[in-house]
Design an enzyme around this catalytic site. Structure first.
Site, mmCIF file in Angstrom:
data_model
loop_
_atom_site.group_PDB
_atom_site.id
_atom_site.type_symbol
_atom_site.label_atom_id
_atom_site.label_comp_id
_atom_site.label_asym_id
_atom_site.label_seq_id
_atom_site.Cartn_x
_atom_site.Cartn_y
_atom_site.Cartn_z
ATOM 1 N N GLU A 142 -2.640 10.688 -11.153
ATOM 2 C CA GLU A 142 -2.439 10.584 -12.596
ATOM 3 C C GLU A 142 -3.450 9.582 -13.141
ATOM 4 O O GLU A 142 -3.666 8.520 -12.560
ATOM 5 C CB GLU A 142 -1.019 10.112 -12.891
ATOM 6 C CG GLU A 142 -0.705 10.011 -14.372
ATOM 7 C CD GLU A 142 0.736 9.583 -14.635
ATOM 8 O OE1 GLU A 142 1.107 9.562 -15.828
ATOM 9 O OE2 GLU A 142 1.473 9.264 -13.685
ATOM 10 N N HIS B 39 0.814 -1.210 0.000
ATOM 11 C CA HIS B 39 0.000 0.000 0.000
ATOM 12 C C HIS B 39 0.847 1.258 0.000
ATOM 13 O O HIS B 39 2.024 1.237 0.310
ATOM 14 C CB HIS B 39 -0.972 0.020 1.188
ATOM 15 C CG HIS B 39 -0.320 0.035 2.533
ATOM 16 N ND1 HIS B 39 0.010 -1.113 3.218
ATOM 17 C CD2 HIS B 39 0.076 1.058 3.317
ATOM 18 C CE1 HIS B 39 0.562 -0.795 4.368
ATOM 19 N NE2 HIS B 39 0.633 0.511 4.461
ATOM 20 N N ASN C 175 -5.469 11.824 11.275
ATOM 21 C CA ASN C 175 -5.125 12.203 12.646
ATOM 22 C C ASN C 175 -6.310 12.986 13.197
ATOM 23 O O ASN C 175 -6.665 14.044 12.655
ATOM 24 C CB ASN C 175 -3.839 13.028 12.676
ATOM 25 C CG ASN C 175 -2.649 12.202 12.247
ATOM 26 O OD1 ASN C 175 -2.358 11.181 12.850
ATOM 27 N ND2 ASN C 175 -1.985 12.619 11.190
ATOM 28 N N HIS D 22 2.726 11.704 -6.871
ATOM 29 C CA HIS D 22 1.349 11.335 -7.195
ATOM 30 C C HIS D 22 1.167 9.826 -7.097
ATOM 31 O O HIS D 22 2.141 9.084 -7.035
ATOM 32 C CB HIS D 22 0.972 11.804 -8.606
ATOM 33 C CG HIS D 22 1.782 11.174 -9.692
ATOM 34 N ND1 HIS D 22 2.974 11.705 -10.140
ATOM 35 C CD2 HIS D 22 1.604 10.032 -10.423
ATOM 36 C CE1 HIS D 22 3.465 10.933 -11.103
ATOM 37 N NE2 HIS D 22 2.663 9.905 -11.281
ATOM 38 N N GLU E 191 -3.812 3.459 1.613
ATOM 39 C CA GLU E 191 -4.096 3.703 3.024
ATOM 40 C C GLU E 191 -4.287 5.197 3.222
ATOM 41 O O GLU E 191 -3.421 5.993 2.868
ATOM 42 C CB GLU E 191 -2.927 3.222 3.893
ATOM 43 C CG GLU E 191 -3.072 3.575 5.360
ATOM 44 C CD GLU E 191 -1.805 3.325 6.162
ATOM 45 O OE1 GLU E 191 -1.611 4.037 7.160
ATOM 46 O OE2 GLU E 191 -1.008 2.438 5.787
ATOM 47 N N ARG F 270 -1.943 11.087 4.082
ATOM 48 C CA ARG F 270 -2.615 11.692 5.235
ATOM 49 C C ARG F 270 -3.794 12.507 4.732
ATOM 50 O O ARG F 270 -3.676 13.210 3.720
ATOM 51 C CB ARG F 270 -1.650 12.589 6.003
ATOM 52 C CG ARG F 270 -0.697 11.828 6.863
ATOM 53 C CD ARG F 270 0.185 12.764 7.692
ATOM 54 N NE ARG F 270 0.991 11.993 8.604
ATOM 55 C CZ ARG F 270 2.064 11.284 8.273
ATOM 56 N NH1 ARG F 270 2.451 11.241 7.015
ATOM 57 N NH2 ARG F 270 2.741 10.612 9.175
#
Length: 166
Positions: A150, A15, A82, A104, A78, A19
């Protein structure tokens, strides 16, 4: 250093993590716009963050949500949230402005013109539209946090990039 790389034969890139500030907004984008499905969600209450593992629908098989599948399946995304970041004025850094770093992720589609028309209808923000710039056969869209995605049509890549292949 050894030339024998057989010890790495079963290594798998599972993965890539991005964030995010607002899970609802990001999950809606990745699920509704790009068709990803949520495979696993992990909430770390003490550390105050959540992980969302998503899989593109184009995969020939699906992760079943178990942690073993989540951490062994190729090509997952993923999203890390936070807790509380949705309420502060911080911004995620895409890596495409100074200081440059991450660039990207890329999504292959069977018909890039149709995909881009769908993105346009859905109000997706483009960084680079199909037909613009030097590489007219690719596009870049932005996710809700400004990460670049992309968009390519694999059948067009030979015509676009074959001359650069070493």
């Amino acid at each position: 250093m050894s030339d024998d790389l057989s010890a790495t034969d079963n290594f798998v890139l599972t993965h890539t993590m991005l964030r995010i500030k607002d899970p609802a907004r990001s999950l809606e984008f990745y699920q509704q716009v790009l068709g990803f499905r949520l495979v696993s969600r992990l909430d770390f209450e003490e550390a105050r963050f959540s992980l969302y593992f998503l899989q593109p629908r184009g995969h020939s098989d699906s992760a079943d949500g178990t942690l073993s599948q989540t951490f062994s399946r190729m090509g997952l995304l993923e999203l890390t949230h936070n807790w509380g970041s949705e309420d502060d004025d911080s911004e995620m850094h895409s890596g495409n402005t100074a200081p440059k770093g991450f660039g990207h992720i890329c999504l292959a589609v069977p018909d890039i013109a149709a995909a881009c028309a769908r993105f346009e209808e859905m109000g997706v923000q483009f960084q680079k539209r199909l037909g613009e710039g030097g590489m007219k056969e690719i596009a870049f869209i932005l996710d809700p946090d400004g990460y670049w995605i992309e968009i390519v049509q694999p059948s067009l890549m030979d015509g676009l990039l074959a001359q650069f292949k070493a």
